[in-house]
Design an enzyme around this catalytic site. Structure first.
Site, PDB file in Angstrom:
ATOM      1  CD  GLU A  37      -6.695  37.654  68.350  1.00 57.20           C
ATOM      2  OE1 GLU A  37      -6.969  36.514  67.932  1.00 57.20           O
ATOM      3  OE2 GLU A  37      -5.807  38.530  67.954  1.00 57.20           O
ATOM      4  CG  HIS A  40      -7.493  30.636  63.822  1.00 60.72           C
ATOM      5  ND1 HIS A  40      -8.366  31.308  64.937  1.00 60.72           N
ATOM      6  CD2 HIS A  40      -6.302  31.202  63.954  1.00 60.72           C
ATOM      7  CE1 HIS A  40      -7.656  31.895  65.394  1.00 60.72           C
ATOM      8  NE2 HIS A  40      -6.297  32.019  65.198  1.00 60.72           N
ATOM      9  CG  ASN A 100      -6.536  32.375  69.508  1.00 56.93           C
ATOM     10  OD1 ASN A 100      -7.246  32.618  70.214  1.00 56.93           O
ATOM     11  ND2 ASN A 100      -6.190  33.566  68.737  1.00 56.93           N
TER      12      ASN A 100
HETATM   13  P1  FAE Z   1       1.961  25.605  60.287  1.00 58.35           P
HETATM   14  O1  FAE Z   1       2.439  26.347  61.478  1.00 58.35           O
HETATM   15  O2  FAE Z   1       1.085  26.194  59.118  1.00 58.35           O
HETATM   16  O3  FAE Z   1       3.426  25.131  59.506  1.00 58.35           O
HETATM   17  C1  FAE Z   1       3.347  24.460  58.443  1.00 58.35           C
HETATM   18  C2  FAE Z   1       4.759  24.382  57.811  1.00 58.35           C
HETATM   19  O4  FAE Z   1       4.996  23.778  56.774  1.00 58.35           O
HETATM   20  C3  FAE Z   1       4.963  25.957  57.065  1.00 58.35           C
HETATM   21  O5  FAE Z   1       6.211  26.040  57.764  1.00 58.35           O
HETATM   22  C4  FAE Z   1       4.945  25.435  55.694  1.00 58.35           C
HETATM   23  O6  FAE Z   1       5.878  26.597  55.013  1.00 58.35           O
HETATM   24  C5  FAE Z   1       5.371  24.079  55.601  1.00 58.35           C
HETATM   25  N1  FAE Z   1       4.947  23.559  54.514  1.00 58.35           N
HETATM   26  C6  FAE Z   1       3.722  23.713  53.819  1.00 58.35           C
HETATM   27  N2  FAE Z   1       3.662  22.582  52.815  1.00 58.35           N
HETATM   28  C7  FAE Z   1       4.928  22.308  52.491  1.00 58.35           C
HETATM   29  C8  FAE Z   1       5.423  21.460  51.550  1.00 58.35           C
HETATM   30  N3  FAE Z   1       4.570  20.853  50.767  1.00 58.35           N
HETATM   31  N4  FAE Z   1       6.738  21.097  51.777  1.00 58.35           N
HETATM   32  C9  FAE Z   1       7.667  21.560  52.565  1.00 58.35           C
HETATM   33  N5  FAE Z   1       7.009  22.220  53.424  1.00 58.35           N
HETATM   34  C10 FAE Z   1       5.985  22.558  53.573  1.00 58.35           C
HETATM   35  O7  FAE Z   1       1.271  24.288  60.507  1.00 58.35           O
HETATM   36  N6  FAE Z   1      -2.993  30.836  66.297  1.00 58.35           N
HETATM   37  C11 FAE Z   1      -2.951  30.677  67.687  1.00 58.35           C
HETATM   38  O8  FAE Z   1      -2.992  29.695  68.405  1.00 58.35           O
HETATM   39  N7  FAE Z   1      -2.722  32.013  68.481  1.00 58.35           N
HETATM   40  C12 FAE Z   1      -2.462  32.821  67.748  1.00 58.35           C
HETATM   41  O9  FAE Z   1      -2.259  34.116  68.121  1.00 58.35           O
HETATM   42  C13 FAE Z   1      -2.333  32.983  66.126  1.00 58.35           C
HETATM   43  N8  FAE Z   1      -2.198  34.177  65.615  1.00 58.35           N
HETATM   44  C14 FAE Z   1      -2.209  34.081  64.074  1.00 58.35           C
HETATM   45  C15 FAE Z   1      -1.873  35.047  63.623  1.00 58.35           C
HETATM   46  C16 FAE Z   1      -1.571  35.202  62.012  1.00 58.35           C
HETATM   47  C17 FAE Z   1      -1.211  36.372  61.164  1.00 58.35           C
HETATM   48  C18 FAE Z   1      -1.629  33.699  61.394  1.00 58.35           C
HETATM   49  C19 FAE Z   1      -1.274  33.741  59.987  1.00 58.35           C
HETATM   50  C20 FAE Z   1      -2.124  32.433  62.177  1.00 58.35           C
HETATM   51  C21 FAE Z   1      -2.403  32.648  63.565  1.00 58.35           C
HETATM   52  N9  FAE Z   1      -2.192  31.505  64.162  1.00 58.35           N
HETATM   53  C22 FAE Z   1      -2.526  31.842  65.628  1.00 58.35           C
HETATM   54  C23 FAE Z   1      -2.613  30.451  63.694  1.00 58.35           C
HETATM   55  C24 FAE Z   1      -1.656  29.330  63.818  1.00 58.35           C
HETATM   56  O10 FAE Z   1      -0.286  30.006  63.641  1.00 58.35           O
HETATM   57  C25 FAE Z   1      -1.619  27.937  62.967  1.00 58.35           C
HETATM   58  O11 FAE Z   1      -2.920  27.260  63.736  1.00 58.35           O
HETATM   59  C26 FAE Z   1      -0.550  27.233  63.368  1.00 58.35           C
HETATM   60  O12 FAE Z   1       0.654  27.559  63.023  1.00 58.35           O
HETATM   61  C27 FAE Z   1      -0.907  25.752  62.358  1.00 58.35           C
HETATM   62  O13 FAE Z   1       0.001  24.870  62.870  1.00 58.35           O
HETATM   63  P2  FAE Z   1       0.374  23.760  62.058  1.00 58.35           P
HETATM   64  O14 FAE Z   1       1.605  22.771  62.672  1.00 58.35           O
HETATM   65  O15 FAE Z   1      -1.005  23.008  61.511  1.00 58.35           O
END
Ligand code: FAE
Length: 528
Positions: free
Chosen positions: A381, A467, A505
């Site tokens: 990217e 990721h 991503n």
């Molecule tokens: P996620 O979105 O991490 O959500 C998990 C949620 O569960 C969070 O709100 C936590 O606070 C909550 N949680 C966790 N444990 C507990 C618990 N025990 N009790 C209550 N709540 C809890 O999960 N991906 C892309 O495709 N494109 C991008 O451009 C991209 N850029 C990124 C840039 C950054 C800076 C970061 C950090 C990530 C990026 N990602 C990107 C990755 C993407 O955001 C990530 O793969 C997804 O958010 C993961 O989704 P999940 O549903 O697995």
């Protein structure tokens, strides 16, 4: 769309104690379905459950990001971060640690449930979003559908035709995916940095490709024209976007609340899961205040439990449950199959005449696509570095096909999990990224930047990932639809299902897989 709001335990039955003692920790709030977390996988589960008429409680450890601070903004800026930036820190820990070796990026802040967390393990740290919307609040919005052949390689038992015909299009439509206008892209100052990197990739004989986004490009064009408040064009991204981005609170979660069947509790962290004699699930959750103190410990009961805490959150909960004996029949592969999606960040130094521009949009729109190179598959990217000044740096987040995997183990003394990822495993990603960027440097007579990732002349930032993937891999720790082996009506819907790598991503893949799981579960498991 319904306004996003949290509610009290509206519509849920509180049993176990009389109402006068209802705040006692041993009272149990019962809901037919509970969803842990509110990121991509969780948000899909909440919406589809709500639409099916199933009353659903979402438990999210972060806060709801809808209230402006004293500066009138919900999220703080990247250049002057305050307590809203990071999850209970006294100093920010930005991915790009330094500039000209100087510690000018990070700032002292006060402890608060800020929106970005960096979770540290021995040889790897993981950036995750915290709040209603999870990673969608902090990510770069790149909404990429993986190459079908690589998806099929990673998920050999999933019907790829159905994924590419039904669930990927459904996910993209629901997420509000759109594309930058190519003519505007070619003309605007805000993407000069991308055009320069494209030219350098082409000089090395490499292919570039536009990538879609969930950032509203119509809005971005109005930002550029000066007719809308700036967000992507004001350096906002990793600590949240005040405008323009279609994060989950504006899409799936807003629609979920609109069903009238979904309630979200914030600042509640689930720490234990067990199963009652009647087969229902019991959750223990700590409610924290904004200083991080636990102000209440709650118990919840449900028939259907959906885990969407992300790769780290879900893996931790399930590994702990297996190892402490509260869910002893969990598969031995729970906690395994974890990877970084091969992430490596790096910068290149350009010649003086190759200016990248003082103005840079924070939303990436292009990648260098060398995935078809079977000897060294990389998708890189082209990342922004918006400082407001010309700095001649080209920045990248490389996604490499690193086959290394690690496992979470339970640390009994600490009551938490350890991640067995080693520095040697990161070196595999670096080797692949280096091969690609050595080619680009050779073709353009340029070199790497040594000043961006701390004081030790580090060129390749291989000690963090954006990721995190795996820990409860589809078809291994679960069946082919995310049903956790050994435990009926317990499901995983998030990034822990993806076996460590997806080549692009990941959030579109996570969303589409969750759509597939929910379609199957609602058709087969919830019938009366
Ligand atoms: P996620 O979105 O991490 O959500 C998990 C949620 O569960 C969070 O709100 C936590 O606070 C909550 N949680 C966790 N444990 C507990 C618990 N025990 N009790 C209550 N709540 C809890 O999960 N991906 C892309 O495709 N494109 C991008 O451009 C991209 N850029 C990124 C840039 C950054 C800076 C970061 C950090 C990530 C990026 N990602 C990107 C990755 C993407 O955001 C990530 O793969 C997804 O958010 C993961 O989704 P999940 O549903 O697995």
């Amino acid at each position: 769309m319904a306004a996003l709001q949290t509610a009290a335990t509206l519509g849920f039955t509180r049993v176990g104690l009389d109402s006068a003692r209802a705040a006692e920790p041993d009272a149990v709030d019962n809901a037919p379905a509970i969803v842990v977390g509110s990121g991509y996988g969780a948000a899909v589960a909440a919406l589809r459950l709500g639409q099916a008429g199933i009353r659903t409680l979402v438990l999210e450890m972060g806060r709801l990001w809808n209230t402006p601070g004293s500066d009138g903004k919900v999220f703080c800026s990247t250049s002057a971060p305050d307590q809203r930036s990071m999850w209970f820190r006294t100093r920010t820990e930005a991915p790009l640690a330094s500039f000209l070796w100087l510690d000018v990026v990070n700032r002292d802040i006060s402890r608060y449930p800020g929106v970005l967390d960096r979770v540290h393990f021995a040889d790897m740290s993981v950036f995750v979003g915290r709040g209603v919307g999870g990673g969608s609040l902090v990510n770069g919005g790149m909404a990429v559908t993986p190459l079908r052949s690589y998806f099929a390689e990673q998920f050999p038992t999933v019907d790829a035709a159905e994924m590419y015909g039904t669930y990927f299009p459904r996910a993209r439509a629901m997420l509000g995916v759109n594309n930058v206008d190519p003519a505007w892209f070619e003309a605007t100052d805000w993407y000069r940095f991308t055009r320069v990197s494209r030219k350098h990739a082409q000089n090395a004989g490499l292919r570039t490709t536009f990538v879609p986004s969930v950032y509203d490009f119509g809005y971005m064009q109005r930002e550029a024209a000066g007719t809308a408040a700036k967000s992507a064009l004001a350096g906002e991204v990793i600590y949240g976007n005040n405008q323009g981005k279609r994060s989950l609170d504006k899409t799936y979660l807003s629609s979920a609340l609109g069903t009238g069947n979904v309630t979200i509790h914030t600042l509640e962290k689930v720490r234990a899961i067990s199963r009652a004699a009647d087969g229902t699930y019991v959750l223990t959750a700590d409610r924290i205040d904004v200083t991080g103190n636990v102000v209440e410990t709650k118990q919840y009961g449900c028939t259907y439990l959906f885990l969407g805490g992300g790769s780290l959150g879900t893996s931790e909960l399930l590994v702990r449950a297996r190892e402490t004996g509260t869910l002893p029949a969990l598969d031995a592969r729970v906690g395994a199959g974890w990877g970084t999606n091969g992430n490596v960040m790096l910068g290149r130094a350009n010649h003086l005449w190759d200016t990248v521009g003082a103005n840079q949009s924070t939303m990436p729109v292009m990648g260098i696509d060398d995935w078809a190179n079977t000897a060294n598959p990389v998708f890189a990217e082209i990342a922004p570095l918006p400082t407001g000044l010309e700095h001649w740096v080209s920045l990248y987040l490389a996604i490499t096909k690193n086959p290394q995997r690690a496992a979470f183990t339970y640390d009994r003394a600490a009551g938490t999990v350890k991640l067995g990822w080693s520095a040697a495993q990161s070196a595999v990603s670096v080797g692949m990224a280096k091969k690609l960027f050595d080619r680009i440097n050779a073709a353009n007579a340029t070199m790497y930047r040594y000043d961006l990732f701390g004081g030790s002349n580090k060129v390749f930032a291989d000690d963090f990932t954006y990721h995190p993937l795996g820990g409860c891999v589809l078809g291994q720790a679960t069946d082919d639809h995310g049903r956790v082996k050994g435990y009926p009506r317990l499901y995983v819907t998030d990034g822990s299902l993806v076996p460590g790598s997806i080549g692009v991503n990941p959030f579109v893949t996570i969303t589409a897989l969750a759509e597939r799981t929910m379609a199957r579960v609602l058709a087969e498991d919830t019938a009366p």
